[in-house]
Motif scaffolding. Structure first.
Motif, short mmCIF file in Angstrom:
data_model
loop_
_atom_site.label_atom_id
_atom_site.label_comp_id
_atom_site.label_asym_id
_atom_site.label_seq_id
_atom_site.Cartn_x
_atom_site.Cartn_y
_atom_site.Cartn_z
N THR A 91 0.83 -1.21 0.00
CA THR A 91 0.00 0.00 0.00
C THR A 91 0.86 1.25 0.00
O THR A 91 0.56 2.21 -0.73
CB THR A 91 -0.95 0.00 1.21
N LEU A 92 1.91 1.27 0.80
CA LEU A 92 2.81 2.42 0.82
C LEU A 92 3.38 2.69 -0.57
O LEU A 92 3.34 3.83 -1.05
CB LEU A 92 3.95 2.20 1.81
N VAL A 93 3.89 1.67 -1.21
CA VAL A 93 4.49 1.83 -2.53
C VAL A 93 3.43 2.29 -3.55
O VAL A 93 3.68 3.19 -4.35
CB VAL A 93 5.17 0.52 -2.98
N ALA A 94 2.25 1.69 -3.50
CA ALA A 94 1.19 2.06 -4.43
C ALA A 94 0.75 3.52 -4.26
O ALA A 94 0.34 4.16 -5.23
CB ALA A 94 -0.02 1.14 -4.25
N ARG A 95 0.86 4.05 -3.04
CA ARG A 95 0.42 5.42 -2.77
C ARG A 95 1.58 6.42 -2.91
O ARG A 95 1.41 7.60 -2.61
CB ARG A 95 -0.17 5.54 -1.37
N GLY A 96 2.76 5.98 -3.34
CA GLY A 96 3.87 6.89 -3.60
C GLY A 96 4.79 7.16 -2.43
O GLY A 96 5.63 8.05 -2.49
N GLN A 116 8.37 7.44 4.21
CA GLN A 116 8.32 8.89 4.01
C GLN A 116 7.74 9.19 2.64
O GLN A 116 7.74 8.34 1.75
CB GLN A 116 9.70 9.51 4.14
N ILE A 117 7.24 10.42 2.50
CA ILE A 117 6.73 10.88 1.21
C ILE A 117 7.12 12.33 1.04
O ILE A 117 7.13 13.10 2.01
CB ILE A 117 5.20 10.69 1.09
N THR A 118 7.48 12.69 -0.17
CA THR A 118 7.74 14.08 -0.53
C THR A 118 6.90 14.37 -1.76
O THR A 118 6.99 13.66 -2.76
CB THR A 118 9.23 14.32 -0.82
N VAL A 119 6.09 15.42 -1.66
CA VAL A 119 5.19 15.78 -2.75
C VAL A 119 5.58 17.16 -3.27
O VAL A 119 5.67 18.12 -2.50
CB VAL A 119 3.72 15.78 -2.27
N ARG A 120 5.80 17.23 -4.57
CA ARG A 120 6.16 18.48 -5.26
C ARG A 120 7.34 19.21 -4.60
O ARG A 120 7.39 20.43 -4.60
CB ARG A 120 4.94 19.40 -5.37
N GLU A 121 8.25 18.44 -4.02
CA GLU A 121 9.43 18.99 -3.35
C GLU A 121 9.08 20.09 -2.35
O GLU A 121 9.92 20.88 -1.96
CB GLU A 121 10.43 19.51 -4.38
N GLN A 122 7.83 20.10 -1.89
CA GLN A 122 7.37 21.13 -0.97
C GLN A 122 6.86 20.53 0.34
O GLN A 122 7.06 21.09 1.40
CB GLN A 122 6.26 21.93 -1.65
N LEU A 127 -5.97 7.52 3.28
CA LEU A 127 -5.85 6.66 2.10
C LEU A 127 -4.96 5.44 2.39
O LEU A 127 -5.24 4.34 1.91
CB LEU A 127 -5.31 7.46 0.90
N LEU A 128 -3.90 5.65 3.16
CA LEU A 128 -3.05 4.51 3.56
C LEU A 128 -3.84 3.52 4.39
O LEU A 128 -3.79 2.30 4.15
CB LEU A 128 -1.84 4.98 4.37
N ASP A 129 -4.57 4.02 5.36
CA ASP A 129 -5.36 3.16 6.24
C ASP A 129 -6.35 2.33 5.42
O ASP A 129 -6.42 1.11 5.56
CB ASP A 129 -6.07 4.02 7.29
N LYS A 130 -7.11 2.98 4.56
CA LYS A 130 -8.09 2.27 3.73
C LYS A 130 -7.40 1.28 2.80
O LYS A 130 -7.89 0.17 2.57
CB LYS A 130 -8.90 3.27 2.90
N ILE A 136 -4.51 -0.33 3.22
CA ILE A 136 -3.99 -1.50 3.95
C ILE A 136 -5.12 -2.48 4.23
O ILE A 136 -4.99 -3.68 3.99
CB ILE A 136 -3.29 -1.07 5.26
N VAL A 137 -6.25 -1.97 4.69
CA VAL A 137 -7.40 -2.84 4.97
C VAL A 137 -7.87 -3.51 3.68
O VAL A 137 -8.13 -4.72 3.65
CB VAL A 137 -8.55 -2.06 5.64
N ARG A 138 -7.95 -2.75 2.60
CA ARG A 138 -8.38 -3.31 1.31
C ARG A 138 -7.42 -4.41 0.85
O ARG A 138 -7.84 -5.47 0.38
CB ARG A 138 -8.47 -2.21 0.26
N GLU A 139 -6.15 -4.17 1.01
CA GLU A 139 -5.14 -5.16 0.60
C GLU A 139 -5.28 -6.44 1.42
O GLU A 139 -5.19 -7.54 0.87
CB GLU A 139 -3.74 -4.55 0.79
#
Length: 145
Positions: free
Chosen positions: A50-55, A69-75, A116-119, A121-124
């Motif tokens: 799930t983490l990988v699928a969500r970026g 960790q996640i970085t979005v738009r370098e911001q 979205l991560l929580d949902k 993981i449960v879906r997976e």
């Protein structure tokens, strides 16, 4: 409407809009429903997938913890810990930048990412459970004469 009153109302509206972007920090703490049977390896796989699928970028994996960790738009940057067992996990805030974390509140984007991560993981886990059940049923059908 007098000019000063109009300016005051506009300033108050803008202040209200800006303050709405921060929400109370969310740390989902989920115990799986009894109908979902998983072991620690399946839980770990569902979390990582799930983490990988969500970026998200997975930083560390141990038998009890996944760090990402996640970085979005370098911001916007967020870091989380996910301690887990066979039937339980918790998504915990670790650190962030650009998300205005202060006094237990954080930017609404972080809240959305965690939900979205929580949902996911449960879906997976449910999908994995359904696949295992279908496989068991098809194997049982093949064994019967």
């Amino acid at each position: 409407m007098p000019y000063l009153l109009r300016i005051t109302l506009i300033a108050l509206a803008l202040l209200g809009t800006v303050s709405c972007t921060n929400k109370p920090l969310l740390n989902p703490d989920r115990t799986l429903h009894a109908s979902i049977h998983s072991d620690r390896a399946q839980m770990q796989q569902a979390i990582v997938k799930t983490l990988v699928a969500r970026g998200w970028t997975v930083q560390k994996i141990t038998p009890q913890l996944v760090q990402a960790q996640i970085t979005v738009r370098e911001q916007y940057h967020a870091e989380i810990d996910i301690p887990y067992s066979a039937d339980h996990y918790r998504i915990q805030y670790r650190d962030s930048s650009g998300l205005d974390y202060k006094d237990g509140k954080i930017h609404k984007n972080y809240i959305r990412w965690v939900r979205l991560l929580d949902k996911g993981i449960v879906r997976e886990l449910k999908d994995d459970q359904n696949e295992r059940t279908a496989k068991q049923l098809s194997e049982a059908a093949l064994i019967k004469p």
